[in-house]
Write a protein that holds these residues in place. Structure first.
Motif, short mmCIF file in Angstrom:
data_model
loop_
_atom_site.label_atom_id
_atom_site.label_comp_id
_atom_site.label_asym_id
_atom_site.label_seq_id
_atom_site.Cartn_x
_atom_site.Cartn_y
_atom_site.Cartn_z
N ASP A 1 -6.22 2.33 -2.70
CA ASP A 1 -6.43 1.60 -3.84
C ASP A 1 -5.34 0.46 -4.00
N TYR A 2 -4.57 0.02 -3.01
CA TYR A 2 -3.87 -1.13 -3.14
C TYR A 2 -4.21 -2.36 -3.59
N HIS A 3 -5.64 -2.59 -3.14
CA HIS A 3 -6.37 -3.89 -3.59
C HIS A 3 -6.81 -3.74 -4.87
N SER A 4 -6.94 -2.74 -5.51
CA SER A 4 -7.58 -2.74 -6.92
C SER A 4 -6.33 -2.55 -8.10
N THR A 5 -5.14 -1.82 -7.38
CA THR A 5 -4.24 -1.32 -8.40
C THR A 5 -3.14 -2.73 -8.72
N ILE A 6 -3.16 -3.04 -10.05
CA ILE A 6 -2.65 -4.39 -10.48
C ILE A 6 -1.12 -3.88 -10.88
N GLN B 1 4.05 3.56 -8.15
CA GLN B 1 4.02 2.80 -9.26
C GLN B 1 4.26 3.79 -10.33
N SER C 1 -1.97 -7.72 -7.16
CA SER C 1 -2.27 -6.27 -6.61
C SER C 1 -1.03 -5.71 -5.85
N ILE C 2 -1.30 -4.55 -5.81
CA ILE C 2 -0.31 -3.80 -4.78
C ILE C 2 -0.30 -4.41 -3.09
N GLN C 3 -1.55 -4.56 -2.91
CA GLN C 3 -1.85 -5.27 -1.58
C GLN C 3 -1.22 -6.57 -1.55
N ASN D 1 -0.28 -10.30 -12.32
CA ASN D 1 -1.83 -9.90 -12.21
C ASN D 1 -1.90 -9.78 -10.62
#
Length: 62
Positions: free
Chosen positions: A41-46, A32, A13-15, A11
Motif C-alpha cells: 500500500d506504500y504507493h497508494s497511501t498518501i 501512519q 505517497s509513503i513510497q 500529497n
C-alpha cells in the motif's frame, strides 16, 4: 516523522516519502497515525497534513 516535525511535499505517497528521506532499509516498517501500512500500500497511501509517520528499522537491534 519519527517524533520530529518535518515539512514534506504535499500529497506525497509513503513510497515517495521513503525515497524523499533516502531510507534504504529493505525491511522498513511504516506506521501512519499508529497504524501499520502494508508495503503493498506504500504507493497508494498518501501522507496528509499533521499525520504522524514512524519509520521502524527492525534490523537495528540493541
Amino acid at each position: 516523522m519519527n517524533g520530529l516535525k518535518e515539512d514534506v511535499p504535499e500529497n506525497i505517497s509513503i513510497q515517495a516519502l521513503i525515497e524523499f528521506v533516502k531510507e534504504g532499509d529493505p525491511h522498513l516498517i511504516v506506521e501512519q497515525n499508529s497504524r501499520y501500512i502494508y508495503p503493498t500500500d506504500y504507493h497508494s497511501t498518501i501522507v496528509k497534513e499533521n499525520d504522524v509517520i514512524e519509520f521502524i528499522n527492525p534490523d537495528l537491534g540493541g
